[in-house]
Design a protein around this motif. Sequence first.
Motif, PDB file in Angstrom:
ATOM      1  N   VAL A 147       0.864  -1.179   0.000  1.00 28.04           N
ATOM      2  CA  VAL A 147       0.000   0.000   0.000  1.00 28.04           C
ATOM      3  C   VAL A 147       0.896   1.223   0.000  1.00 28.04           C
ATOM      4  N   ASN A 148       0.485   2.271  -0.764  1.00 30.30           N
ATOM      5  CA  ASN A 148       1.390   3.393  -1.011  1.00 30.30           C
ATOM      6  C   ASN A 148       2.739   2.850  -1.467  1.00 30.30           C
ATOM      7  N   GLU A 149       2.655   2.015  -2.481  1.00 25.62           N
ATOM      8  CA  GLU A 149       3.802   1.251  -2.939  1.00 25.62           C
ATOM      9  C   GLU A 149       4.950   2.153  -3.386  1.00 25.62           C
ATOM     10  N   VAL A 150       6.167   1.616  -3.320  1.00 25.84           N
ATOM     11  CA  VAL A 150       7.384   2.338  -3.673  1.00 25.84           C
ATOM     12  C   VAL A 150       8.013   1.655  -4.872  1.00 25.84           C
ATOM     13  N   MET A 151       8.391   2.458  -5.875  1.00 30.08           N
ATOM     14  CA  MET A 151       9.034   1.903  -7.060  1.00 30.08           C
ATOM     15  C   MET A 151      10.551   1.881  -6.873  1.00 30.08           C
ATOM     16  N   ILE A 152      11.152   0.740  -7.178  1.00 29.50           N
ATOM     17  CA  ILE A 152      12.604   0.582  -7.142  1.00 29.50           C
ATOM     18  C   ILE A 152      13.103   0.602  -8.583  1.00 29.50           C
ATOM     19  N   VAL A 153      14.035   1.483  -8.865  1.00 26.97           N
ATOM     20  CA  VAL A 153      14.504   1.709 -10.234  1.00 26.97           C
ATOM     21  C   VAL A 153      15.951   1.266 -10.363  1.00 26.97           C
ATOM     22  N   ASP A 154      16.224   0.475 -11.386  1.00 23.09           N
ATOM     23  CA  ASP A 154      17.591   0.063 -11.701  1.00 23.09           C
ATOM     24  C   ASP A 154      18.140   1.016 -12.761  1.00 23.09           C
ATOM     25  N   GLY A 155      18.734   2.105 -12.313  1.00 18.87           N
ATOM     26  CA  GLY A 155      19.256   3.112 -13.242  1.00 18.87           C
ATOM     27  C   GLY A 155      18.960   4.511 -12.749  1.00 18.87           C
ATOM     28  N   ASP A 156      19.249   5.487 -13.582  1.00 20.43           N
ATOM     29  CA  ASP A 156      19.053   6.886 -13.222  1.00 20.43           C
ATOM     30  C   ASP A 156      17.604   7.316 -13.419  1.00 20.43           C
ATOM     31  N   ILE A 157      17.232   8.364 -12.681  1.00 23.38           N
ATOM     32  CA  ILE A 157      15.888   8.947 -12.782  1.00 23.38           C
ATOM     33  C   ILE A 157      16.047  10.417 -13.160  1.00 23.38           C
ATOM     34  N   ALA A 158      15.297  10.853 -14.154  1.00 25.56           N
ATOM     35  CA  ALA A 158      15.387  12.234 -14.625  1.00 25.56           C
ATOM     36  C   ALA A 158      14.006  12.883 -14.577  1.00 25.56           C
ATOM     37  N   PRO A 159      13.941  14.201 -14.396  1.00 31.42           N
ATOM     38  CA  PRO A 159      12.644  14.878 -14.333  1.00 31.42           C
ATOM     39  C   PRO A 159      12.004  15.027 -15.708  1.00 31.42           C
ATOM     40  N   VAL A 160      10.678  15.015 -15.696  1.00 34.26           N
ATOM     41  CA  VAL A 160       9.897  15.243 -16.913  1.00 34.26           C
ATOM     42  C   VAL A 160       9.014  16.457 -16.674  1.00 34.26           C
ATOM     43  N   GLU A 161       9.081  17.453 -17.539  1.00 33.64           N
ATOM     44  CA  GLU A 161       8.330  18.679 -17.351  1.00 33.64           C
ATOM     45  C   GLU A 161       6.841  18.467 -17.642  1.00 33.64           C
ATOM     46  N   GLY A 162       6.029  19.296 -16.990  1.00 32.99           N
ATOM     47  CA  GLY A 162       4.586  19.197 -17.195  1.00 32.99           C
ATOM     48  C   GLY A 162       3.910  18.530 -16.015  1.00 32.99           C
ATOM     49  N   PHE A 163       2.580  18.610 -15.987  1.00 29.28           N
ATOM     50  CA  PHE A 163       1.804  18.105 -14.862  1.00 29.28           C
ATOM     51  C   PHE A 163       0.989  16.867 -15.242  1.00 29.28           C
ATOM     52  N   LEU A 164       0.904  15.964 -14.259  1.00 26.72           N
ATOM     53  CA  LEU A 164      -0.043  14.857 -14.317  1.00 26.72           C
ATOM     54  C   LEU A 164      -1.180  15.217 -13.365  1.00 26.72           C
ATOM     55  N   ASP A 165      -2.357  15.480 -13.897  1.00 23.19           N
ATOM     56  CA  ASP A 165      -3.479  15.913 -13.080  1.00 23.19           C
ATOM     57  C   ASP A 165      -4.198  14.717 -12.465  1.00 23.19           C
ATOM     58  N   HIS A 166      -4.500  14.851 -11.171  1.00 20.99           N
ATOM     59  CA  HIS A 166      -5.089  13.759 -10.392  1.00 20.99           C
ATOM     60  C   HIS A 166      -6.358  14.251  -9.720  1.00 20.99           C
ATOM     61  N   TYR A 167      -7.450  13.462  -9.849  1.00 21.66           N
ATOM     62  CA  TYR A 167      -8.756  13.836  -9.313  1.00 21.66           C
ATOM     63  C   TYR A 167      -9.234  12.764  -8.326  1.00 21.66           C
ATOM     64  N   PRO A 168      -8.671  12.761  -7.112  1.00 20.79           N
ATOM     65  CA  PRO A 168      -8.991  11.698  -6.153  1.00 20.79           C
ATOM     66  C   PRO A 168     -10.425  11.752  -5.626  1.00 20.79           C
ATOM     67  N   PHE A 169     -11.127  12.872  -5.811  1.00 20.52           N
ATOM     68  CA  PHE A 169     -12.496  12.994  -5.315  1.00 20.52           C
ATOM     69  C   PHE A 169     -13.515  12.963  -6.449  1.00 20.52           C
ATOM     70  N   SER A 170     -13.103  12.438  -7.591  1.00 19.49           N
ATOM     71  CA  SER A 170     -13.984  12.426  -8.763  1.00 19.49           C
ATOM     72  C   SER A 170     -15.238  11.585  -8.554  1.00 19.49           C
ATOM     73  N   LYS A 171     -15.169  10.580  -7.672  1.00 17.03           N
ATOM     74  CA  LYS A 171     -16.332   9.724  -7.413  1.00 17.03           C
ATOM     75  C   LYS A 171     -17.072  10.133  -6.139  1.00 17.03           C
ATOM     76  N   GLY A 172     -16.654  11.246  -5.537  1.00 11.76           N
ATOM     77  CA  GLY A 172     -17.344  11.732  -4.360  1.00 11.76           C
ATOM     78  C   GLY A 172     -16.619  11.418  -3.071  1.00 11.76           C
ATOM     79  N   MET A 173     -17.065  12.091  -2.028  1.00  9.53           N
ATOM     80  CA  MET A 173     -16.423  11.956  -0.723  1.00  9.53           C
ATOM     81  C   MET A 173     -16.582  10.551  -0.135  1.00  9.53           C
ATOM     82  N   SER A 174     -17.755   9.955  -0.312  1.00 11.09           N
ATOM     83  CA  SER A 174     -17.985   8.619   0.254  1.00 11.09           C
ATOM     84  C   SER A 174     -17.007   7.601  -0.314  1.00 11.09           C
ATOM     85  N   HIS A 175     -16.759   7.708  -1.606  1.00 14.23           N
ATOM     86  CA  HIS A 175     -15.817   6.782  -2.231  1.00 14.23           C
ATOM     87  C   HIS A 175     -14.411   6.989  -1.680  1.00 14.23           C
TER      88      HIS A 175
END
Length: 311
Positions: A147-175
């Motif tokens: 849960v809240n998993e962590v990714m392990i990477v074999d190699g270098d990590i570089a930044p990527v510009e721009g946003f990934l939009d996330h809508y955690p309340f799209s199904k409502g508060m109860s969900h």
Amino acid sequence: MSCNASVLVLTKNEEADLPACLQSVDWCDDVWILDSGSEDQTVQIAISMGAQVCVRPFDGFASQRNFGLRNIPFKYEWLLILDADERPTERLTSSIYRFIDEASEEVSAGRLRRRDFYMSRWLRHAQISPYFIRLVRHSRVRYEREVNEVMIVDGDIAPVEGFLDHYPFSKGMSHWLTKHNVYSSMEAAQMKGTADASFRTALFHPDFNLRRKHQKVFFYRMPLRPLIKFCYMFFVRRSFLDGRAGINYTMLQCFYEYMISLKEREAVESQSMHNRMVATDEASAIDASSVEDARIAMSSGQDAHESPFTR
């Protein structure tokens, strides 16, 4: 125009969010859905929009993602991993094109910045963890922690510009509350096996995901975690600058932490009660055995002193 990257979307009853997610990646000609046995129209929607579908029973977040990485025949080396309530922006999509074209062989993953929204408000200040590794060479990564998993990477990590939009309340508060009730149970169970962590790694390691993993270990050892989280979000990150949305989100996150604490305490007390019951049963069994041994000994003693003339 297509990009030399595949897309993987993990789903379970995502008929409400999936169409917009798939529309946001219509530039990709190799979109896969890894479904955990949806009971709504998720699979039908995916197929109708041109995605390929693989269905597998859910047995954990890390396990599910690792299955996808190792068993789905992706067309491309690079893979963009999404949840159904996430949407890559146009700027991020353009950056992914350039990133893949320019990435050296040493680079195995790209770190994206995610924008979390409460209803329609971007939680610019309240969002705790804005960076996520989602663009990867799928043969060089794996997930740990269920849960809240962590990714392990074999190699270098570089930044990527721009946003990934996330809508955690799209199904409502109860969900959201129902989902985090499940997450809190998994977090509480995960804490039983919390490993040792390095203070230096938690503060100074350049890999954000590894740094966060070690920070969580130390955070879980602290007393009054809900209060600490509130102070951090409200006073350090100044979540109140996001208005009512930021304040509401802060309270929800603290409540989530409180649920984890309660369930952790419940598990500890339940285990303690179980241990006491086992100890009581063992003590009762020993007492019963001792009484029986004494009775046998007394009987044997009487037999030994019995008069030979007694019949």
